[in-house]
Design a protein around this motif. Structure first.
Motif, PDB file in Angstrom:
ATOM      1  N   VAL A  27       0.849  -1.198   0.000  1.00  0.00           N
ATOM      2  CA  VAL A  27       0.000   0.000   0.000  1.00  0.00           C
ATOM      3  C   VAL A  27       0.881   1.244   0.000  1.00  0.00           C
ATOM      4  CG1 VAL A  27      -1.619   1.332   1.405  1.00  0.00           C
ATOM      5  CG2 VAL A  27      -2.027  -1.093   1.008  1.00  0.00           C
ATOM      6  N   GLN A  28       1.958   1.225   0.795  1.00  0.00           N
ATOM      7  CA  GLN A  28       2.887   2.361   0.821  1.00  0.00           C
ATOM      8  C   GLN A  28       3.557   2.550  -0.543  1.00  0.00           C
ATOM      9  OE1 GLN A  28       5.691   1.548   3.935  1.00  0.00           O
ATOM     10  NE2 GLN A  28       4.205   1.887   5.576  1.00  0.00           N
ATOM     11  N   GLN A  70       2.397   1.615  -3.471  1.00  0.00           N
ATOM     12  CA  GLN A  70       1.401   2.097  -4.431  1.00  0.00           C
ATOM     13  C   GLN A  70       1.120   3.583  -4.237  1.00  0.00           C
ATOM     14  OE1 GLN A  70      -1.737  -0.676  -3.611  1.00  0.00           O
ATOM     15  NE2 GLN A  70      -1.083  -2.091  -5.225  1.00  0.00           N
ATOM     16  N   ALA A  71       1.069   4.034  -2.985  1.00  0.00           N
ATOM     17  CA  ALA A  71       0.837   5.458  -2.712  1.00  0.00           C
ATOM     18  C   ALA A  71       2.014   6.286  -3.216  1.00  0.00           C
ATOM     19  CB  ALA A  71       0.626   5.677  -1.214  1.00  0.00           C
ATOM     20  N   GLU A 110       1.933   9.059  -6.231  1.00  0.00           N
ATOM     21  CA  GLU A 110       2.474  10.412  -6.009  1.00  0.00           C
ATOM     22  C   GLU A 110       3.431  10.783  -7.129  1.00  0.00           C
ATOM     23  OE1 GLU A 110       2.752  13.906  -3.705  1.00  0.00           O
ATOM     24  OE2 GLU A 110       1.543  12.163  -3.238  1.00  0.00           O
TER      25      GLU A 110
END
Length: 128
Positions: free
Chosen positions: A103-104, A106-107, A111
């Protein structure tokens, strides 16, 4: 659960015929002849499978006159289930951490792929 009993249990469960016998006994007691019916093997061969299951503590045999019914013993299966649960918990924790990491990533990728535009709130503190 001792290593020897764990080894005996997994060795007994490794054979598909023995697993099928246990599945049948989950429905109730049965004699050797009844357990042998679905298999294309001799009664002595089925008896050998039953002895392996009995030595592993997965089944017990009773005695009622001439009939020697076999029944499922659930205690050993519960012990194996408890042993497996410890490893299941470890892997679930590891997979949860991996999920958080993905998840990190992908974020961070989102960005990079979508840089802030002029006038975006993300851009308010820029001195330009």
């Amino acid at each position: 659960m001792s290593v020897d009993s764990l080894n005996a249990t997994f060795a007994a469960l490794a054979d598909p015929t023995r697993r099928a016998i246990l599945a049948r006994l989950a429905h109730g007691e049965a004699g050797v002849t009844e357990l042998a019916e679905p298999f294309a093997m001799s009664l002595p061969a089925i008896s050998k499978h039953i002895k392996v299951l009995e030595r592993a503590g997965l089944i017990a045999r009773g005695r009622e006159a001439q009939w020697r019914p076999c029944r499922l013993e659930t205690e050993r299966l519960q012990e194996v289930s408890g042993w497996l649960d410890r490893y299941r918990q470890i892997w679930e924790q590891r997979l949860d951490r991996l999920d958080d990491y993905l998840v990190q990533l992908q974020a961070a990728q989102a960005e990079r792929d979508d840089p802030p535009q002029r006038g975006d709130k993300r851009d308010e503190h820029d001195p330009d």
